[in-house]
Design a protein around this motif. Sequence first.
Motif, PDB file in Angstrom:
ATOM      1  N   ARG A  60       3.576  15.130  -6.606  1.00  0.00           N
ATOM      2  CA  ARG A  60       2.632  15.473  -5.539  1.00  0.00           C
ATOM      3  C   ARG A  60       2.160  14.267  -4.742  1.00  0.00           C
ATOM      4  N   GLU A  61       2.828  13.129  -4.898  1.00  0.00           N
ATOM      5  CA  GLU A  61       2.515  11.922  -4.134  1.00  0.00           C
ATOM      6  C   GLU A  61       3.654  11.652  -3.157  1.00  0.00           C
ATOM      7  N   LEU A  62       3.305  11.281  -1.954  1.00  0.00           N
ATOM      8  CA  LEU A  62       4.284  10.942  -0.939  1.00  0.00           C
ATOM      9  C   LEU A  62       4.653   9.481  -1.088  1.00  0.00           C
ATOM     10  N   THR A  63       5.931   9.173  -1.145  1.00  0.00           N
ATOM     11  CA  THR A  63       6.361   7.779  -1.251  1.00  0.00           C
ATOM     12  C   THR A  63       7.335   7.477  -0.125  1.00  0.00           C
ATOM     13  N   VAL A  64       7.390   6.223   0.242  1.00  0.00           N
ATOM     14  CA  VAL A  64       8.285   5.793   1.300  1.00  0.00           C
ATOM     15  C   VAL A  64       8.891   4.452   0.891  1.00  0.00           C
ATOM     16  N   ASN A  65      10.130   4.255   1.257  1.00  0.00           N
ATOM     17  CA  ASN A  65      10.840   3.016   0.954  1.00  0.00           C
ATOM     18  C   ASN A  65      10.244   1.880   1.783  1.00  0.00           C
ATOM     19  N   GLU A  66       9.998   0.736   1.152  1.00  0.00           N
ATOM     20  CA  GLU A  66       9.374  -0.418   1.819  1.00  0.00           C
ATOM     21  C   GLU A  66      10.167  -0.882   3.046  1.00  0.00           C
ATOM     22  N   GLU A  67      11.473  -0.935   2.917  1.00  0.00           N
ATOM     23  CA  GLU A  67      12.315  -1.379   4.032  1.00  0.00           C
ATOM     24  C   GLU A  67      12.245  -0.391   5.195  1.00  0.00           C
ATOM     25  N   ASP A  68      12.264   0.903   4.898  1.00  0.00           N
ATOM     26  CA  ASP A  68      12.157   1.916   5.948  1.00  0.00           C
ATOM     27  C   ASP A  68      10.821   1.811   6.676  1.00  0.00           C
ATOM     28  N   TRP A  69       9.751   1.548   5.925  1.00  0.00           N
ATOM     29  CA  TRP A  69       8.425   1.407   6.514  1.00  0.00           C
ATOM     30  C   TRP A  69       8.397   0.244   7.499  1.00  0.00           C
ATOM     31  N   VAL A  85      10.914  -1.247   9.142  1.00  0.00           N
ATOM     32  CA  VAL A  85      11.734  -0.945  10.323  1.00  0.00           C
ATOM     33  C   VAL A  85      11.009   0.043  11.230  1.00  0.00           C
ATOM     34  N   PHE A  86      10.449   1.092  10.630  1.00  0.00           N
ATOM     35  CA  PHE A  86       9.725   2.090  11.409  1.00  0.00           C
ATOM     36  C   PHE A  86       8.540   1.462  12.142  1.00  0.00           C
ATOM     37  N   PHE A  87       7.750   0.659  11.422  1.00  0.00           N
ATOM     38  CA  PHE A  87       6.551   0.095  12.030  1.00  0.00           C
ATOM     39  C   PHE A  87       6.891  -0.875  13.151  1.00  0.00           C
ATOM     40  N   LYS A  88       7.892  -1.723  12.951  1.00  0.00           N
ATOM     41  CA  LYS A  88       8.296  -2.647  14.015  1.00  0.00           C
ATOM     42  C   LYS A  88       8.796  -1.891  15.243  1.00  0.00           C
ATOM     43  N   THR A  89       9.497  -0.795  15.019  1.00  0.00           N
ATOM     44  CA  THR A  89       9.971   0.037  16.133  1.00  0.00           C
ATOM     45  C   THR A  89       8.781   0.633  16.886  1.00  0.00           C
ATOM     46  N   MET A  90       7.771   1.102  16.145  1.00  0.00           N
ATOM     47  CA  MET A  90       6.589   1.682  16.788  1.00  0.00           C
ATOM     48  C   MET A  90       5.808   0.619  17.568  1.00  0.00           C
ATOM     49  N   ILE A 103       3.590  -7.297   8.407  1.00  0.00           N
ATOM     50  CA  ILE A 103       3.179  -5.904   8.279  1.00  0.00           C
ATOM     51  C   ILE A 103       2.661  -5.690   6.860  1.00  0.00           C
ATOM     52  N   PRO A 104       1.482  -5.081   6.729  1.00  0.00           N
ATOM     53  CA  PRO A 104       0.975  -4.813   5.378  1.00  0.00           C
ATOM     54  C   PRO A 104       1.930  -3.908   4.607  1.00  0.00           C
ATOM     55  N   GLU A 105       2.026  -4.156   3.324  1.00  0.00           N
ATOM     56  CA  GLU A 105       2.879  -3.304   2.502  1.00  0.00           C
ATOM     57  C   GLU A 105       2.336  -1.892   2.518  1.00  0.00           C
ATOM     58  N   ILE A 106       3.233  -0.948   2.374  1.00  0.00           N
ATOM     59  CA  ILE A 106       2.791   0.437   2.320  1.00  0.00           C
ATOM     60  C   ILE A 106       2.681   0.834   0.857  1.00  0.00           C
ATOM     61  N   ASP A 107       1.498   0.635   0.305  1.00  0.00           N
ATOM     62  CA  ASP A 107       1.301   0.922  -1.109  1.00  0.00           C
ATOM     63  C   ASP A 107       1.174   2.416  -1.377  1.00  0.00           C
ATOM     64  N   MET A 108       0.853   3.165  -0.363  1.00  0.00           N
ATOM     65  CA  MET A 108       0.845   4.616  -0.508  1.00  0.00           C
ATOM     66  C   MET A 108       1.152   5.212   0.852  1.00  0.00           C
ATOM     67  N   ILE A 124       4.853   9.156   8.549  1.00  0.00           N
ATOM     68  CA  ILE A 124       4.498   8.666   7.226  1.00  0.00           C
ATOM     69  C   ILE A 124       4.001   7.240   7.447  1.00  0.00           C
ATOM     70  N   ALA A 125       2.798   6.951   6.999  1.00  0.00           N
ATOM     71  CA  ALA A 125       2.242   5.640   7.291  1.00  0.00           C
ATOM     72  C   ALA A 125       1.238   5.217   6.237  1.00  0.00           C
ATOM     73  N   GLN A 126       0.725   4.016   6.424  1.00  0.00           N
ATOM     74  CA  GLN A 126      -0.322   3.469   5.593  1.00  0.00           C
ATOM     75  C   GLN A 126      -1.646   4.085   6.054  1.00  0.00           C
ATOM     76  N   PRO A 127      -2.550   4.474   5.139  1.00  0.00           N
ATOM     77  CA  PRO A 127      -3.762   5.207   5.545  1.00  0.00           C
ATOM     78  C   PRO A 127      -4.605   4.505   6.606  1.00  0.00           C
ATOM     79  N   ARG A 128      -4.685   3.187   6.595  1.00  0.00           N
ATOM     80  CA  ARG A 128      -5.552   2.506   7.550  1.00  0.00           C
ATOM     81  C   ARG A 128      -5.037   2.643   8.978  1.00  0.00           C
ATOM     82  N   TRP A 129      -3.720   2.797   9.139  1.00  0.00           N
ATOM     83  CA  TRP A 129      -3.171   2.986  10.469  1.00  0.00           C
ATOM     84  C   TRP A 129      -3.737   4.256  11.095  1.00  0.00           C
TER      85      TRP A 129
END
Length: 177
Positions: free
Chosen positions: A7-16, A18-23, A51-56, A88-93
Amino acid sequence: TFRVENRELTVNEEDWEVFFKTMIEKFITQARRNYPGLSSQCRRLAYWNDIPEIDMGVFSPLDLHTGNIIVGDDFAVNGVIDFERCYIAQPRWSYEVTKQTLYSGRSIEDRKRIEKEFQNGYESISSLPEYYPLFELMGVLREMRAAYIWWDNPGSEKQRLMNQLDDIEEKFKQSSN
């Protein structure tokens, strides 16, 4: 890519990353159309810190504003619509972009009140995510890119946006020391 485990959403660090730099690039390009003189500062700030790590990973609606929230007569939130820009993002964003959207174009007094009430409301259901200046920058960039949608005269907002960028730059400097 993302997945749900226990029930937890996870995302690959590398994908995060690439996605964030694109955004970031997309937001800067769109903001530059409305405020060409501010784009170099935005670009410099965007790449100042890592970019901050996406811990969740969380579902992050980046178009959450009063027009997309259904409120009842008792002011309870009954629903949220328009998930076209949900990532899918880091909560603070999500927190920073939504806060910026709610108080964009408002007086300093209203901004302070909205920020306090938004923080109190958020903390009543969850702990406040750790602050990162980069996510605050993304909120300002989103406002800059939507300028002609939100205001009749985007030029009248330029000084306020410049001040916000300067404040963020100071926060970047403080966080790097």
